[in-house]
Design a protein around this motif. Structure first.
Motif, short mmCIF file in Angstrom:
data_model
loop_
_atom_site.label_atom_id
_atom_site.label_comp_id
_atom_site.label_asym_id
_atom_site.label_seq_id
_atom_site.Cartn_x
_atom_site.Cartn_y
_atom_site.Cartn_z
N TYR A 1 2.68 -6.81 10.43
CA TYR A 1 3.12 -8.17 10.12
C TYR A 1 2.12 -9.15 10.70
CZ TYR A 1 7.38 -5.59 9.19
OH TYR A 1 8.29 -4.67 8.70
N GLN A 2 1.53 -9.95 9.80
CA GLN A 2 0.57 -10.95 10.29
C GLN A 2 1.24 -12.32 10.38
OE1 GLN A 2 -2.98 -11.83 7.91
NE2 GLN A 2 -4.13 -12.18 9.81
N PRO A 3 1.13 -12.97 11.54
CA PRO A 3 1.73 -14.29 11.69
C PRO A 3 1.13 -15.32 10.71
CG PRO A 3 1.19 -13.38 13.84
CD PRO A 3 0.58 -12.46 12.82
N ILE B 1 1.13 -3.36 4.19
CA ILE B 1 1.39 -1.92 4.31
C ILE B 1 0.17 -1.16 4.82
CG2 ILE B 1 0.77 -1.33 1.93
CD1 ILE B 1 3.29 0.57 2.03
N ARG B 2 0.44 -0.10 5.56
CA ARG B 2 -0.60 0.82 6.04
C ARG B 2 -0.16 2.24 5.75
NH1 ARG B 2 -2.70 -3.25 5.93
NH2 ARG B 2 -3.83 -4.41 7.51
N TRP B 3 -1.15 3.07 5.42
CA TRP B 3 -0.88 4.49 5.23
C TRP B 3 -1.68 5.28 6.25
CZ3 TRP B 3 -2.97 7.77 0.55
CH2 TRP B 3 -2.51 9.10 0.69
N GLY C 1 -4.75 -15.89 9.72
CA GLY C 1 -6.09 -15.29 9.83
C GLY C 1 -6.35 -14.73 11.22
N PHE C 2 -7.46 -14.00 11.32
CA PHE C 2 -7.80 -13.33 12.57
C PHE C 2 -7.96 -14.31 13.73
CE2 PHE C 2 -10.02 -9.75 9.92
CZ PHE C 2 -8.77 -9.28 9.54
N HIS C 3 -8.32 -15.57 13.44
CA HIS C 3 -8.45 -16.56 14.51
C HIS C 3 -7.13 -16.70 15.28
CE1 HIS C 3 -9.32 -20.10 16.82
NE2 HIS C 3 -8.36 -20.78 16.21
N LEU D 1 2.22 -18.19 -4.53
CA LEU D 1 1.11 -17.71 -5.37
C LEU D 1 -0.03 -17.32 -4.43
CD1 LEU D 1 0.42 -19.89 -8.55
CD2 LEU D 1 1.06 -17.47 -8.44
N ASP D 2 -0.32 -16.03 -4.41
CA ASP D 2 -1.30 -15.43 -3.49
C ASP D 2 -2.71 -15.54 -4.07
OD1 ASP D 2 -2.19 -14.03 -1.30
OD2 ASP D 2 -1.08 -12.20 -1.76
N ASP D 3 -3.71 -15.51 -3.18
CA ASP D 3 -5.12 -15.50 -3.62
C ASP D 3 -5.41 -16.62 -4.60
OD1 ASP D 3 -5.12 -13.15 -2.17
OD2 ASP D 3 -5.14 -11.84 -3.91
N VAL E 1 -8.37 -17.46 7.99
CA VAL E 1 -8.97 -18.39 8.95
C VAL E 1 -9.51 -17.57 10.13
CG1 VAL E 1 -8.55 -20.38 10.46
CG2 VAL E 1 -7.34 -20.18 8.26
N GLU E 2 -10.81 -17.64 10.33
CA GLU E 2 -11.44 -16.80 11.35
C GLU E 2 -12.00 -17.58 12.53
OE1 GLU E 2 -14.23 -14.25 9.31
OE2 GLU E 2 -12.62 -12.94 8.57
N THR E 3 -12.15 -18.90 12.39
CA THR E 3 -12.76 -19.67 13.48
C THR E 3 -11.93 -20.90 13.84
OG1 THR E 3 -14.05 -21.16 12.07
CG2 THR E 3 -15.07 -19.04 12.61
P1 C2E Z 1 -3.51 -10.03 0.62
O1 C2E Z 1 -2.09 -10.07 0.20
O2 C2E Z 1 -4.39 -11.14 0.18
O3 C2E Z 1 -3.50 -9.87 2.20
C1 C2E Z 1 -4.43 -10.47 3.06
C2 C2E Z 1 -5.47 -9.47 3.52
O4 C2E Z 1 -6.45 -10.15 4.32
C3 C2E Z 1 -4.91 -8.37 4.40
O5 C2E Z 1 -5.67 -7.20 4.15
C4 C2E Z 1 -5.19 -8.90 5.81
O6 C2E Z 1 -5.24 -7.90 6.80
C5 C2E Z 1 -6.52 -9.54 5.60
N1 C2E Z 1 -6.80 -10.62 6.54
C6 C2E Z 1 -5.94 -11.40 7.23
N2 C2E Z 1 -6.59 -12.32 7.97
C7 C2E Z 1 -7.90 -12.13 7.75
C8 C2E Z 1 -9.09 -12.77 8.25
O7 C2E Z 1 -9.07 -13.72 9.03
N3 C2E Z 1 -10.28 -12.29 7.78
C9 C2E Z 1 -10.35 -11.25 6.89
N4 C2E Z 1 -11.55 -10.84 6.51
N5 C2E Z 1 -9.25 -10.62 6.41
C10 C2E Z 1 -8.05 -11.07 6.84
P2 C2E Z 1 -4.96 -5.78 3.96
O8 C2E Z 1 -3.80 -5.65 4.90
O9 C2E Z 1 -6.04 -4.75 4.00
O10 C2E Z 1 -4.36 -5.87 2.50
C11 C2E Z 1 -5.22 -5.97 1.38
C12 C2E Z 1 -4.44 -6.25 0.13
O11 C2E Z 1 -3.60 -5.14 -0.22
C13 C2E Z 1 -3.48 -7.44 0.26
O12 C2E Z 1 -4.20 -8.65 0.10
C14 C2E Z 1 -2.52 -7.15 -0.88
O13 C2E Z 1 -3.07 -7.55 -2.11
C15 C2E Z 1 -2.44 -5.63 -0.84
N6 C2E Z 1 -1.24 -5.24 -0.07
C16 C2E Z 1 -1.07 -5.12 1.27
N7 C2E Z 1 0.19 -4.75 1.58
C17 C2E Z 1 0.86 -4.66 0.40
C18 C2E Z 1 2.22 -4.33 0.04
O14 C2E Z 1 3.10 -4.10 0.90
N8 C2E Z 1 2.53 -4.34 -1.28
C19 C2E Z 1 1.59 -4.64 -2.25
N9 C2E Z 1 1.98 -4.62 -3.55
N10 C2E Z 1 0.32 -4.96 -1.96
C20 C2E Z 1 -0.05 -4.98 -0.64
#
Ligand code: C2E
Ligand code: CA
Ligand code: CA
Ligand code: CA
Length: 280
Positions: A43-45, A61-63, A258-260, A179-181, A239-241
């Motif tokens: 869970y990311q804040p 999610i993680r596997w 973000g990681f910041h 709306l994501d991304d 957000v990283e900085t």
């Molecule tokens: P997303 O929904 O756009 O999630 C954000 C991704 O950016 C996450 O990668 C997160 O760990 C990463 N992130 C967060 N802060 C930062 C930052 O400051 N810098 C950078 N470089 N990355 C950051 P994650 O966890 O690897 O997930 C990748 C994608 O996989 C997600 O993009 C989402 O599209 C998909 N995903 C993850 N969990 C689920 C889920 O439970 N269900 C579904 N359907 N898709 C998922």
């Protein structure tokens, strides 16, 4: 090896074959993994600017197969979508998120988290049962619908007529939709009028441009302006900085991730942050 051109073809075929067999291996393994309990959620804040207190969380999610690796969702979610397993996996994710949400709200108070977000992929939006899956998970765990946010992508909503119908049914349940991304898919500003979303997540690629030239900053500024006029929340992603966080605040952004601030954390990490919040 034969001619240069032949080499290229052979090499291309080999890597394609490798990729296909990797996909096939993942596909076969996913179903077993679900039964074996190899998935878990982090869970990311999502924080309030400028102070960084926790407003909500996004589940990711993680596997982790028995061999100790962690497989990125970017590698297995697309395979789970292609094979249709995402429907079953998605139901598990929604149930797990609701169970966790109920626990946090019980422990830290009903207002401790404004929203708990879950990602839903294109294939899930084509499943007419999705609203029922969400409604029954909320009911089973006693989570108010307005505490849940469902993150969808523009591309997913465009995937078919039924996707929009599903989104409308979800909205009827009283859950929030984000709306994501935003800005990276088959974007259309018209979607903001037809699709009942409450929030826009501004993609990392636009956040990366903050502090750069006016051209690099333009989209993050414009999207926030549109959202504000439409009464939508914005969340800046990736957000990283500290400089990016400051600039977002200057531009009127109220929520960021973000990681910041924090990486995706195990549930107990969120409990710790909520305890801190309550002492502020
Ligand atoms: P997303 O929904 O756009 O999630 C954000 C991704 O950016 C996450 O990668 C997160 O760990 C990463 N992130 C967060 N802060 C930062 C930052 O400051 N810098 C950078 N470089 N990355 C950051 P994650 O966890 O690897 O997930 C990748 C994608 O996989 C997600 O993009 C989402 O599209 C998909 N995903 C993850 N969990 C689920 C889920 O439970 N269900 C579904 N359907 N898709 C998922
Ligand atoms: Ca997301
Ligand atoms: Ca995103
Ligand atoms: Ca993304």
């Amino acid at each position: 090896a034969a001619s240069g051109a032949g080499d290229r073809v052979v090499r291309y075929d080999a890597s394609l074959e490798q990729r296909l067999s990797q996909r096939a291996t993942i596909a076969a393994d996913l179903r077993r993994a679900l039964g074996a309990g190899e998935f878990h959620l982090l869970y990311q804040p999502i924080v309030r600017l400028p102070h960084g207190t926790v407003a909500g969380v996004e589940s990711l999610i993680r596997w982790t197969p028995a061999d100790g690796r962690t497989v990125s969702p970017a590698d297995f979610i697309p395979v789970a979508e292609d094979t249709g397993l995402i429907v079953e996996l998605g139901a598990w994710i929604i149930d797990t998120v609701c169970a966790q949400a109920a626990q946090w709200l019980r422990r830290h108070g009903q207002d401790a988290l404004r929203s708990i977000a879950v990602n839903v992929s294109a294939r899930q939006l084509l499943d007419p049962n999705l609203p029922e899956v969400v409604a029954s998970a909320l009911a089973r765990h006693g989570v108010p619908a307005n505490r849940l946010t469902i993150e969808i992508t523009e591309t997913a909503v465009f995937a078919g007529g039924r996707a929009l119908t599903t989104v409308q049914a979800l909205s009827q349940l009283g859950v929030n939709l984000a709306l994501d991304d935003f800005g990276t898919g088959h974007s259309s500003l018209g979607l903001l009028r037809t699709c009942p979303v409450n929030a826009i997540k501004v993609d990392k690629s636009f956040v990366d441009g903050l502090g750069g030239t006016p051209q690099q900053e333009a989209i993050a500024i414009a999207v926030h302006g549109i959202a504000e006029r439409m009464g939508l929340y914005t969340v800046a992603e990736g957000v990283e900085t500290a400089a990016q966080a400051r600039r977002l605040h200057e531009l009127g952004y109220r929520h960021a991730q973000g990681f910041h601030f924090a990486p995706p954390l195990p549930a107990a990490g969120i409990d710790a942050l909520l305890e801190e919040n309550s002492r502020l």
